[in-house]
Design an enzyme around this catalytic site. Structure first.
Site, mmCIF file in Angstrom:
data_model
loop_
_atom_site.group_PDB
_atom_site.id
_atom_site.type_symbol
_atom_site.label_atom_id
_atom_site.label_comp_id
_atom_site.label_asym_id
_atom_site.label_seq_id
_atom_site.Cartn_x
_atom_site.Cartn_y
_atom_site.Cartn_z
ATOM 1 N N ARG A 145 36.002 40.729 19.157
ATOM 2 C CA ARG A 145 35.747 39.783 20.252
ATOM 3 C C ARG A 145 35.193 40.490 21.490
ATOM 4 O O ARG A 145 34.432 39.945 22.254
ATOM 5 C CB ARG A 145 37.061 39.102 20.689
ATOM 6 N N ASP A 200 44.268 45.649 31.363
ATOM 7 C CA ASP A 200 43.479 45.712 30.134
ATOM 8 C C ASP A 200 43.415 47.112 29.537
ATOM 9 O O ASP A 200 42.824 47.306 28.477
ATOM 10 C CB ASP A 200 42.055 45.190 30.390
ATOM 11 N N CYS A 246 48.016 32.040 25.811
ATOM 12 C CA CYS A 246 47.498 32.865 24.709
ATOM 13 C C CYS A 246 48.528 33.942 24.426
ATOM 14 O O CYS A 246 49.597 33.965 25.024
ATOM 15 C CB CYS A 246 46.135 33.466 25.048
ATOM 16 N N ARG A 273 49.494 31.824 31.253
ATOM 17 C CA ARG A 273 48.186 31.733 31.920
ATOM 18 C C ARG A 273 47.873 30.337 32.451
ATOM 19 O O ARG A 273 46.899 29.705 32.030
ATOM 20 C CB ARG A 273 47.087 32.245 31.001
ATOM 21 N N LYS A 286 32.123 42.752 29.116
ATOM 22 C CA LYS A 286 32.469 41.414 28.596
ATOM 23 C C LYS A 286 32.846 40.475 29.738
ATOM 24 O O LYS A 286 32.356 39.347 29.834
ATOM 25 C CB LYS A 286 33.637 41.508 27.615
ATOM 26 N N ASN A 287 33.706 40.945 30.635
ATOM 27 C CA ASN A 287 34.246 40.043 31.659
ATOM 28 C C ASN A 287 33.286 39.766 32.806
ATOM 29 O O ASN A 287 33.536 38.891 33.619
ATOM 30 C CB ASN A 287 35.589 40.577 32.157
HETATM 31 C C1 EPZ Z 1 40.663 38.055 33.667
HETATM 32 O O1 EPZ Z 1 41.508 37.024 33.119
HETATM 33 C C2 EPZ Z 1 40.136 38.833 32.452
HETATM 34 N N1 EPZ Z 1 39.410 37.928 31.577
HETATM 35 C C3 EPZ Z 1 41.312 39.444 31.695
HETATM 36 O O2 EPZ Z 1 40.783 40.258 30.641
HETATM 37 C C4 EPZ Z 1 42.080 40.355 32.630
HETATM 38 O O3 EPZ Z 1 43.222 40.842 31.976
HETATM 39 C C5 EPZ Z 1 42.537 39.558 33.884
HETATM 40 O O4 EPZ Z 1 41.400 38.943 34.520
HETATM 41 C C6 EPZ Z 1 43.231 40.447 34.910
HETATM 42 O O5 EPZ Z 1 42.432 41.510 35.267
HETATM 43 C C7 EPZ Z 1 38.132 37.588 31.903
HETATM 44 O O6 EPZ Z 1 37.563 37.972 32.908
HETATM 45 C C8 EPZ Z 1 37.402 36.687 30.951
HETATM 46 P P1 EPZ Z 1 43.883 36.165 36.219
HETATM 47 P P2 EPZ Z 1 42.031 35.817 34.044
HETATM 48 O O7 EPZ Z 1 43.541 34.763 36.570
HETATM 49 O O8 EPZ Z 1 40.960 35.432 35.000
HETATM 50 C C9 EPZ Z 1 48.271 34.283 36.719
HETATM 51 C C10 EPZ Z 1 40.611 41.124 28.459
HETATM 52 O O9 EPZ Z 1 41.387 41.750 27.722
HETATM 53 N N2 EPZ Z 1 47.591 33.038 37.166
HETATM 54 O O10 EPZ Z 1 43.561 37.222 37.187
HETATM 55 O O11 EPZ Z 1 42.571 34.777 33.152
HETATM 56 C C11 EPZ Z 1 48.052 34.536 35.226
HETATM 57 O O12 EPZ Z 1 48.914 33.799 34.436
HETATM 58 C C12 EPZ Z 1 41.118 39.927 29.283
HETATM 59 O O13 EPZ Z 1 39.401 41.385 28.597
HETATM 60 C C13 EPZ Z 1 48.354 31.984 37.608
HETATM 61 O O14 EPZ Z 1 49.587 32.065 37.666
HETATM 62 O O15 EPZ Z 1 43.221 36.549 34.799
HETATM 63 C C14 EPZ Z 1 48.252 36.020 35.108
HETATM 64 O O16 EPZ Z 1 49.608 36.301 34.963
HETATM 65 C C15 EPZ Z 1 42.548 39.617 29.026
HETATM 66 N N3 EPZ Z 1 47.722 30.846 37.979
HETATM 67 C C16 EPZ Z 1 47.711 36.524 36.441
HETATM 68 O O17 EPZ Z 1 47.665 35.407 37.332
HETATM 69 C C17 EPZ Z 1 46.354 30.706 37.934
HETATM 70 O O18 EPZ Z 1 45.812 29.638 38.259
HETATM 71 C C18 EPZ Z 1 46.318 37.151 36.343
HETATM 72 O O19 EPZ Z 1 45.445 36.195 35.815
HETATM 73 C C19 EPZ Z 1 45.587 31.796 37.475
HETATM 74 C C20 EPZ Z 1 46.230 32.966 37.095
#
Ligand code: EPZ
Length: 419
Positions: A400, A308, A120, A125, A23-24
């Protein structure tokens, strides 16, 4: 629309299961396809709700994205300069990953108006790192009325240090940089396999990206990219979910169509719980151990233990012979499964980012609800091991991200139905 999964516990999972595309990886490669001229064809794409919503979003922006008879997905962007650059709130709120259009639209059209995804269930996020990255490459950014307005008249390559190795921020910067003149460097970049798949895909279309999979990614911008045909990687989280399914249900499952190296963090922890995990020619075989041993887990960015998979492991450890400590370091609100597992008889105490899971002898079937995708997966696993019948509401969360989950579970001997 079916929104309940009903599972009768006590039937071990046995047999083979084929993992779908990730998916990702699928979501970001779908978006990245718009950076190239011509028809891109993506193979191994999972037919799941999130991918269907992303296809809708792209079609709303003037792209022609459609499924082919052979199960592949074709993506044909409109001529340069004619793609719409504003995503709608209605569709974006259904899919957080729509924020990945920020980098792609800036790379292609030099302009993007992206609905702010907001928080969410699993955390606030924010997008501060995404914005920091595109600003470094020359984008002017305003945030008004719930939208990010970004424009890059004269973008140029730059060095960006990420305070946290965010997957989404790394992907957005890579996509913008791939068509931005000059060299861009991303320091403390995310190293997830999906990042490497994105880089390989973009390079197959003529991009010049090096270092994906390490914490230092270098991108030489190119004026144009050419469409290609590409098969996305298998889903390591779907694979991990079925692997834990074997361990928790007392079963023996061969998980096929996997890349074993992507699973190492999951294999390591599963083996610590006493499950027997072996790499085979077809994939990975998991057999349940005589008992579930308690294990401590800290979620971390790749190659650390994936957040995840945290809920799925919590379900398993709720049946361990002893206490386990789970620390969630990536998302601040990812313990929502706890109250639902407690309804099934689990004994779990949460303090901030830490959950102490005291193993119990048995879980009991109950009415529970899926609060997010992975919590839903964890509840399915708890239900497989529980005594009696469990009804999981809000199953839409699960559909989803898991392709044909009902059929795959039944194929492995589970007693599942939807309502
Ligand atoms: C990706 O989300 C995945 N989603 C998530 O999978 C996965 O949990 C996550 O990476 C971590 O591995 C997709 O690829 C579509 P991050 P993403 O930016 O990109 C903070 C699932 O279940 N952060 O690495 O949104 C954020 O709040 C989903 O398949 C900031 O603070 O994750 C979080 O605490 C859920 N500022 C942490 O970093 C920013 O600008 C990790 O977020 C961006 C992120």
């Amino acid at each position: 629309m079916k929104d309940c999964l009903i599972i009768e516990g006590g039937h071990p999972l046995n047999g083979r299961v084929r993992v779908s595309g990730a998916k990702n990886a699928g979501l970001v490669l779908l978006v990245a396809s718009t950076l190239a001229d011509g028809e891109t064809i993506l193979d191994n794409m999972p037919r799941i709700r999130d991918v269907e919503v992303m296809v809708q979003i792209l079609n709303e922006l003037g792209v022609n994205a459609r499924w082919n008879e052979d199960g592949s997905l074709s993506i044909c962007p409109p001529p340069a300069g004619s793609m719409k650059v504003k995503t709608s709130y209605e569709l974006s709120k259904k899919l957080r990953a729509s924020n990945l259009l920020l980098g792609a639209l800036l790379g292609r059209e030099r302009e993007a108006v992206i609905s702010l995804p907001g928080g969410c269930d699993i955390g606030s996020r924010p997008m501060d790192l995404h914005i920091k990255g595109i600003q470094a490459l020359g984008a002017e950014v305003d945030i008004e009325h719930g939208f990010i307005y970004a424009r890059s008249k004269t973008p140029s390559g730059a060095r960006v240090y990420l305070d946290f190795p965010s997957v989404g921020a790394t992907e957005n910067i890579m996509m913008m940089a791939s068509r931005t003149p000059g060299q861009s460097v991303i320091e403390n970049a995310a190293k997830e396999p999906e990042i490497v798949d994105l880089a390989n895909f973009l390079n197959s279309m003529g991009a010049r990206i090096r270092g994906a999979g390490t914490d230092l990614i270098k991108v030489e911008g190119v004026p144009e990219l050419k469409a290609c045909r590409y098969a996305i990687i298998p889903d390591r989280i779907e694979a991990g979910t079925y692997m834990v399914g074997a361990a928790i249900s007392g079963g023996d499952v061969q998980v096929e169509n996997v890349i074993p190296t992507h699973l190492h963090p999951i294999v390591a922890k599963l083996q610590e719980t006493g499950a027997i995990v072996e790499e085979t020619d077809q994939g990975v075989r998991v057999r349940a151990g005589r008992q579930v041993l308690p294990v401590d887990i800290k979620t971390l960015p790749y190659p650390g233990f994936p957040t995840d998979m945290q809920s799925q492991m919590m379900a398993l450890l709720s049946l361990a012979e002893g206490s386990s400590v789970i620390v969630e370091n990536v998302f601040e609100n990812r313990f929502q499964i706890v109250d639902e597992l407690k309804r099934m008889g689990a004994s779990i105490q949460v303090e901030g980012h830490t959950a102490v899971v005291r193993g119990v002898k048995t879980l009991f079937g109950a009415r529970v609800k899926a609060t997010d995708l992975r919590a839903g997966a964890g509840l399915i696993l708890g239900a497989l091991a529980a005594r009696g019948e469990t009804t999981i509401e809000n199953a839409i969360h699960i559909f989803r991200g898991y392709e044909n989950i009902e059929e795959k579970l039944i194929q492995l001997g589970a007693r599942v139905k939807t309502k």
